[in-house]
Design an enzyme around this catalytic site. Sequence first.
Site, PDB file in Angstrom:
ATOM      1  N   GLY A  45       0.816  -1.217   0.000  1.00  0.00           N
ATOM      2  CA  GLY A  45       0.000   0.000   0.000  1.00  0.00           C
ATOM      3  C   GLY A  45       0.845   1.260   0.000  1.00  0.00           C
ATOM      4  O   GLY A  45       1.851   1.332   0.698  1.00  0.00           O
ATOM      5  N   ALA A  69       0.698  -5.867  12.480  1.00  0.00           N
ATOM      6  CA  ALA A  69       0.172  -4.524  12.731  1.00  0.00           C
ATOM      7  C   ALA A  69       1.208  -3.532  12.213  1.00  0.00           C
ATOM      8  O   ALA A  69       1.709  -2.679  12.941  1.00  0.00           O
ATOM      9  CB  ALA A  69      -0.091  -4.315  14.214  1.00  0.00           C
ATOM     10  N   GLY A  71       0.828  -1.204  10.122  1.00  0.00           N
ATOM     11  CA  GLY A  71       0.311   0.166  10.088  1.00  0.00           C
ATOM     12  C   GLY A  71       0.625   0.871   8.780  1.00  0.00           C
ATOM     13  O   GLY A  71       0.758   2.091   8.742  1.00  0.00           O
ATOM     14  N   ASN A 125      -7.238   0.053  -0.809  1.00  0.00           N
ATOM     15  CA  ASN A 125      -7.315  -0.626   0.487  1.00  0.00           C
ATOM     16  C   ASN A 125      -8.114   0.206   1.474  1.00  0.00           C
ATOM     17  O   ASN A 125      -7.603   1.149   2.063  1.00  0.00           O
ATOM     18  CB  ASN A 125      -5.897  -0.874   1.016  1.00  0.00           C
ATOM     19  CG  ASN A 125      -5.916  -1.511   2.392  1.00  0.00           C
ATOM     20  OD1 ASN A 125      -6.953  -1.972   2.859  1.00  0.00           O
ATOM     21  ND2 ASN A 125      -4.770  -1.530   3.043  1.00  0.00           N
ATOM     22  N   CYS A 128      -7.682  -1.896   6.022  1.00  0.00           N
ATOM     23  CA  CYS A 128      -6.578  -2.230   6.918  1.00  0.00           C
ATOM     24  C   CYS A 128      -7.017  -2.036   8.359  1.00  0.00           C
ATOM     25  O   CYS A 128      -7.418  -0.941   8.754  1.00  0.00           O
ATOM     26  CB  CYS A 128      -5.352  -1.362   6.648  1.00  0.00           C
ATOM     27  SG  CYS A 128      -4.005  -1.841   7.764  1.00  0.00           S
ATOM     28  N   ILE A 189     -10.011 -11.444   0.796  1.00  0.00           N
ATOM     29  CA  ILE A 189     -10.255 -10.597   1.939  1.00  0.00           C
ATOM     30  C   ILE A 189      -8.936  -9.971   2.427  1.00  0.00           C
ATOM     31  O   ILE A 189      -7.859 -10.517   2.185  1.00  0.00           O
ATOM     32  CB  ILE A 189     -10.877 -11.398   3.126  1.00  0.00           C
ATOM     33  CG1 ILE A 189      -9.976 -12.527   3.595  1.00  0.00           C
ATOM     34  CG2 ILE A 189     -12.263 -11.883   2.781  1.00  0.00           C
ATOM     35  CD1 ILE A 189     -10.466 -13.270   4.849  1.00  0.00           C
ATOM     36  N   GLY A 242      -4.990 -16.902   2.865  1.00  0.00           N
ATOM     37  CA  GLY A 242      -4.469 -18.221   3.195  1.00  0.00           C
ATOM     38  C   GLY A 242      -4.105 -19.102   2.018  1.00  0.00           C
ATOM     39  O   GLY A 242      -3.904 -20.303   2.197  1.00  0.00           O
TER      40      GLY A 242
HETATM   41  C1  LIG Z   1       2.778  -8.213   6.605  1.00  0.00           C
HETATM   42  C2  LIG Z   1       1.530  -7.907   5.842  1.00  0.00           C
HETATM   43  C3  LIG Z   1       1.357  -6.643   5.254  1.00  0.00           C
HETATM   44  C4  LIG Z   1       0.191  -6.340   4.547  1.00  0.00           C
HETATM   45  N1  LIG Z   1       0.065  -5.105   3.956  1.00  0.00           N
HETATM   46  C5  LIG Z   1      -1.050  -4.825   3.219  1.00  0.00           C
HETATM   47  C6  LIG Z   1      -1.174  -3.567   2.529  1.00  0.00           C
HETATM   48  O1  LIG Z   1      -0.278  -2.724   2.535  1.00  0.00           O
HETATM   49  N2  LIG Z   1      -2.335  -3.326   1.844  1.00  0.00           N
HETATM   50  C7  LIG Z   1      -3.351  -4.252   1.779  1.00  0.00           C
HETATM   51  O2  LIG Z   1      -4.366  -4.000   1.142  1.00  0.00           O
HETATM   52  N3  LIG Z   1      -3.235  -5.467   2.391  1.00  0.00           N
HETATM   53  C8  LIG Z   1      -2.132  -5.762   3.107  1.00  0.00           C
HETATM   54  N4  LIG Z   1      -2.011  -6.993   3.711  1.00  0.00           N
HETATM   55  C9  LIG Z   1      -3.106  -7.994   3.552  1.00  0.00           C
HETATM   56  C10 LIG Z   1      -2.783  -8.999   2.437  1.00  0.00           C
HETATM   57  O3  LIG Z   1      -2.604  -8.368   1.186  1.00  0.00           O
HETATM   58  C11 LIG Z   1      -3.923 -10.054   2.327  1.00  0.00           C
HETATM   59  O4  LIG Z   1      -5.148  -9.419   2.013  1.00  0.00           O
HETATM   60  C12 LIG Z   1      -4.114 -10.856   3.607  1.00  0.00           C
HETATM   61  O5  LIG Z   1      -2.876 -11.081   4.269  1.00  0.00           O
HETATM   62  C13 LIG Z   1      -4.784 -12.221   3.369  1.00  0.00           C
HETATM   63  O6  LIG Z   1      -4.043 -13.041   2.495  1.00  0.00           O
HETATM   64  P1  LIG Z   1      -2.921 -14.122   2.965  1.00  0.00           P
HETATM   65  O7  LIG Z   1      -3.556 -14.958   4.044  1.00  0.00           O
HETATM   66  O8  LIG Z   1      -2.585 -14.895   1.733  1.00  0.00           O
HETATM   67  O9  LIG Z   1      -1.774 -13.344   3.495  1.00  0.00           O
HETATM   68  C14 LIG Z   1      -0.844  -7.314   4.426  1.00  0.00           C
HETATM   69  C15 LIG Z   1      -0.666  -8.590   5.005  1.00  0.00           C
HETATM   70  C16 LIG Z   1       0.490  -8.898   5.702  1.00  0.00           C
HETATM   71  C17 LIG Z   1       0.654 -10.278   6.294  1.00  0.00           C
END
Ligand SMILES: Cc1cc2nc3c(=O)[nH]c(=O)nc-3n(C[C@H](O)[C@H](O)[C@H](O)COP(=O)(O)O)c2cc1C
Length: 300
Positions: A45, A69, A71, A125, A128, A189, A242
């Site tokens: 992001g 977190a 942020g 996004n 968050c 999600i 996931g």
């Molecule tokens: C460390 C970390 C940073 C993330 N940063 C963002 C972000 O900047 N913008 C966003 O829309 N989602 C962010 N996400 C969410 C992921 O893009 C994703 O929607 C979420 O983790 C579920 O998918 P996953 O289980 O495959 O990780 C972040 C997730 C993680 C673990």
Amino acid sequence: MNLSVNIAGVTMKNPVTTGSGTFGSGEEFSEFVDLSALGAVTTKGVANVPWPGNPTPRIAEVYGGMLNAIGLQNPGIDVMIERDLPMLQKAGAAVIVNVCGKSEKDYVEVVERLSDQPVDLLEINVSCPNVKEGGIAFGQDPKALHHITKEVKAKAKQPIIMKLSPNVTDITEMARAAVDAGTDGLSLINTLTGMKIDIEKRDFVLANKTGGMSGPAIKPVALRMVYQVANAVDVPIIGMGGISTAEDALEFIMAGATAVSVGTANFMNPAATIDVIEGIKDYMKRHQIEDIQELIGCVK
Ligand SMILES: Cc1cc2nc3c(=O)[nH]c(=O)nc-3n(C[C@H](O)[C@H](O)[C@H](O)COP(=O)(O)O)c2cc1C
């Protein structure tokens, strides 16, 4: 065999992209992954100005996944335009820029700055859970989501994909609000709000107290939500939550996702995206599927 999919007029050579925030700008992973093999790269992001993110500790392992977190720490749009986008343009995959902000004005500013940039899709996004103002506020109230979607859509030169929060009672209500306001697609999600306590210290593990849960344990929730949204609205969906293997990705595609993002799995296996693509190809060969479109939403 055809693996290519179309998201709001943008062709991806296969349905696999990277979860925002889990793949850096792409460059960090280019040692492990041939970026040109991906359907798209989705960036971390980016806001109108640099954000420092939350205090540490800001990640923790939990059963079946992790909490974060962060942020939305990011260097701001100016740095992204100068440092990251020229590299991504050459990488040979579609480019999806994930946009964050604290106010509607912030989001619109980023989107306007990107209007003449080599970017294919804008993932907005509004979900968050780790920033106090903005972000999630738009993602949990259908009226606010409708309003910001309309504002962003009016200014965006590229198609927009609103990224939904799972931290709501009825995900279809949120999806409908975004679609009614003109979004070109939906991503879902984002992370589920969670918590971890260190019993020895009798304190929260994360400085922020709560964090976003991601990884294999959230997959059934994510899959259920993708299925519900795919059956409620008529825009392309990027499904995530996931996904670590081709089998996981195929579940999302069969539930109605046109494309999928691989997120937390990249931290365990930096080549997870490539393994997912190869596994989808193997499945299609094994089942004599000529075109991936045959699989999208095939489970009713
Ligand atoms: C460390 C970390 C940073 C993330 N940063 C963002 C972000 O900047 N913008 C966003 O829309 N989602 C962010 N996400 C969410 C992921 O893009 C994703 O929607 C979420 O983790 C579920 O998918 P996953 O289980 O495959 O990780 C972040 C997730 C993680 C673990």
